[in-house]
Design a protein around this motif. Structure first.
Motif, PDB file in Angstrom:
ATOM      1  N   ARG A  39       0.838  -1.208   0.000  1.00 37.74           N
ATOM      2  CA  ARG A  39       0.000   0.000   0.000  1.00 37.74           C
ATOM      3  C   ARG A  39       0.875   1.261   0.000  1.00 37.74           C
ATOM      4  NH1 ARG A  39      -0.727   4.653   2.694  1.00 37.74           N
ATOM      5  NH2 ARG A  39      -0.496   3.569   4.677  1.00 37.74           N
ATOM      6  N   THR A 215       3.886  10.827   9.696  1.00 33.32           N
ATOM      7  CA  THR A 215       3.589  10.899   8.256  1.00 33.32           C
ATOM      8  C   THR A 215       4.703  11.620   7.509  1.00 33.32           C
ATOM      9  OG1 THR A 215       1.275  10.919   8.810  1.00 33.32           O
ATOM     10  CG2 THR A 215       1.838  11.687   6.602  1.00 33.32           C
ATOM     11  N   HIS A 248       8.030   7.651   8.712  1.00 33.60           N
ATOM     12  CA  HIS A 248       8.677   7.927   7.424  1.00 33.60           C
ATOM     13  C   HIS A 248      10.073   8.450   7.749  1.00 33.60           C
ATOM     14  CE1 HIS A 248       5.495   7.196   4.366  1.00 33.60           C
ATOM     15  NE2 HIS A 248       4.754   7.163   5.472  1.00 33.60           N
TER      16      HIS A 248
HETATM   17  O1  KIV Z   1       2.119   8.066   6.510  1.00 32.11           O
HETATM   18  C1  KIV Z   1       0.935   8.006   6.873  1.00 32.11           C
HETATM   19  O2  KIV Z   1       0.457   8.765   7.692  1.00 32.11           O
HETATM   20  C2  KIV Z   1       0.099   6.965   6.295  1.00 32.11           C
HETATM   21  C3  KIV Z   1      -1.240   6.808   6.911  1.00 32.11           C
HETATM   22  C4  KIV Z   1      -2.274   6.545   5.926  1.00 32.11           C
HETATM   23  C5  KIV Z   1      -1.157   5.778   7.982  1.00 32.11           C
HETATM   24  O3  KIV Z   1       0.540   6.243   5.442  1.00 32.11           O
END
Ligand code: KIV
Ligand code: ZN
Length: 553
Positions: A39, A215, A248
């Motif tokens: 995803r 995020t 991230h």
């Molecule tokens: O990085 C993010 O916040 C996402 C969310 C949809 C969990 O990928």
């Protein structure tokens, strides 16, 4: 006064967390892992994976041991929807694996997501909406209360549909992410999360997942850990929640943020293989798992064949793993520097055949544990020293150079490598050794040698080529080598004696030959090595004497 670019930026506000606990804690177990390769990772590709690539990747993830896999965003595209159907209808999901799907708080999208999951054995429906001040202000133009309403409405639409799935035999777990959590005020993240909890009513027996995403990394990993500990301490019904991390890597500290977040109380970690994901990527799960492994903690993921996994990843995503990428990069277990090579060589020799704790300098783990070979560890370029050269000759060809010969040949090889200006293979090093020692047949080359004798007196007769012209020499000594030395000195070679002698076999069976190393010392004190190869051990030594004589002449 002019506005300098740095004035655009502000320090990140710290979290009010007196008596924070996480810095003093130690990790002792693996988290619940969830792969988001199919995803979040897929969403970040210029060319997203097609169904067959996604299937190959899914199988690889299952093989690694992931029990929760976010398979897609089925309401976002037909490929994603058909992928879910394919997984479910073909019975490709093992009984102990739960698939997860992401969805926004929109009723039509939630309906489509539920349809895509019908018939699955176990699923996680993952609802998200963004909560940070910048998202509220610029993207949605909403106040906090409206953002809460969006989340609550989404939660309710999902709740209304769970029965349909459960009635058809599907086990359903729910997950909520306040997207951009790390840039959101912690009090508001708590408020919106608790509003969702009010709808879903999790209990300790039937928990929900609260995923708290970094995020975009907007602060240091310690700040994220503070945010996680703050949530763990302040959110209601903590015991009914599985707190999940999703980092991230914008500031390059996604791994650190996850590890500190785990210390801060999280139960679960989302990430991707090799850190694929939006911008600088998602958390690289391999790194966190292997970091646990290197401290003796079972990561509950199997990366014992990381090269094969990397190939699947590169084939399916079209991305590449950089050579310096922790654990998985081509060069991460390689030493070019002479002093590192020497230390690794000694550490590996001390470790050999030993079942104790891994303690090899410069190698955080045993490369063999992830399917790498020791032969990749030591590679030779102009930065390398005698240790690396000797290691390669020994590990690749079984040639065990005496220590002093290593000191002599090391700089010779180094100059040759320097002149080439690139890395050299073990075969090239062997060729250099052969050229310098074994094939050294000017001015003298052996044609024939014979020695006999008893009780310590040997006589020898040899035919040699001296600069291409055949000559005969004879001599006497307490062994064939001594007799030959005497023969050469009588012929006019400056006086020398044998200072060191070593021999070994090369190969085995009918292919076996002997490799002799001889160090000679001249009357002026000059020392020099020679080496010779022959199927006859006596001839190998005589050739080694000639090699040394040729090298001093
Ligand atoms: O990085 C993010 O916040 C996402 C969310 C949809 C969990 O990928
Ligand atoms: Zn993400």
């Amino acid at each position: 006064m002019s506005f300098s670019p740095i004035q655009k930026y502000r320090p990140f506000p710290s979290i009010d967390l007196p008596n924070r606990q996480w810095p003093a804690r130690v990790l002792t177990q693996a988290p619940i892992w969830c792969s988001v390769d199919l995803r979040d990772g897929n969403q970040a590709l210029a060319v997203p994976m097609n169904v067959s690539q996604k299937l190959e990747m899914f199988e690889a993830l299952v093989k690694c041991g992931f029990k929760e896999i976010e398979v897609g965003f089925p309401s976002a595209s037909n490929t994603e929807f058909s992928f879910n159907r394919r997984l479910i209808e073909d019975g490709r999901i093992p009984d102990d694996v739960t698939i997860q799907c992401l969805v926004q708080a929109r009723e039509d999208l939630i309906e489509k997501t539920v349809q895509s999951l019908m018939g699955a054995r176990s699923v996680i429906i993952h609802l998200y909406n963004s909560t940070s001040p910048a998202q509220r202000r610029y993207v949605f133009g909403m106040e906090k209360a409206d953002i809460v309403k969006v989340a609550v409405r989404g939660a309710q639409w999902i709740k209304d549909r769970i029965k349909r799935l459960e009635d058809s035999g599907t086990k359903v777990m729910l997950q909520y992410s306040p997207e951009s959590f790390s840039a959101t005020e912690v009090e508001f993240a708590k408020e919106v999360s608790e509003a969702v909890m009010d709808v879903w009513q999790p209990t300790p027996e039937r928990k929900m997942i609260l995923n708290l995403p970094d995020t975009v990394e907007v602060a240091g990993p310690n700040v994220y850990a503070d945010q996680i500990e703050w949530m763990c301490r302040n959110i209601k019904n903590r015991e009914s929640l599985i707190i999940s991390l999703h980092t991230h890597n914008d500031r390059g500290t996604g791994t650190a943020a996850t590890e500190m977040g785990m210390l801060a109380g999280a139960d679960r970690v989302e990430g991707t293989l090799f850190g694929n994901g939006e911008r600088t990527g998602n958390l690289d799960v391999v790194q966190v798992a292997m970091n646990l492994y290197m401290h003796g903690i079972d990561p509950k993921l199997d990366f014992s064949d990381l090269n094969a996994l990397r190939e699947v990843y590169e084939r399916c995503t079209g991305m590449t793993v950089p050579p310096r990428h922790p654990y998985s990069g081509e060069l991460v277990f390689t030493a070019f520097s002479g002093s590192h090579q020497d230390a690794i060589k000694k550490g590996l020799a001390a470790y050999e055949g030993h079942q104790g704790a891994w303690d090899v300098p410069y190698l955080t783990i045993d490369p063999q544990d992830i399917g790498r070979e020791y032969r990749e560890v030591i590679r030779v370029n102009s930065q390398s020293g005698k240790g690396g050269v000797a290691y390669l000759l020994e590990s690749e060809f079984g040639i065990e150079l005496p220590k002093e010969l290593q000191r002599e040949f090391g700089p010779i090889a180094n100059d040759a490598v320097d002149a080439l200006g690139r890395e050299v293979s073990a075969a090239e090093l062997k060729a250099m050794f052969w050229k310098e020692y074994i094939e050294r047949n000017q001015p003298y080359e052996l044609k024939h040698f014979h020695a006999d004798g008893t009780t310590g007196v040997f006589r020898c007769r040899a035919s040699l080529y001296e600069n291409g012209r055949e000559i005969q020499v004879t001599g006497e000594g307490n062994g064939p080598i001594a007799a030959f030395v005497q023969a050469m000195v009588s012929h006019g070679v400056p006086t020398f004696e044998v200072a060191n002698y070593r021999e070994q076999s090369l190969g085995s069976g009918s292919e076996a030959s002997a490799l002799s190393f001889i160090q000679v010392k001249r009357a002026d004190g000059k020392m020099c090595w020679g080496a010779g190869v022959d199927t006859n051990i006596e001839l190998a030594s005589i050739k080694a004497v000639l090699s040394a004589v040729n090298r001093t002449t």
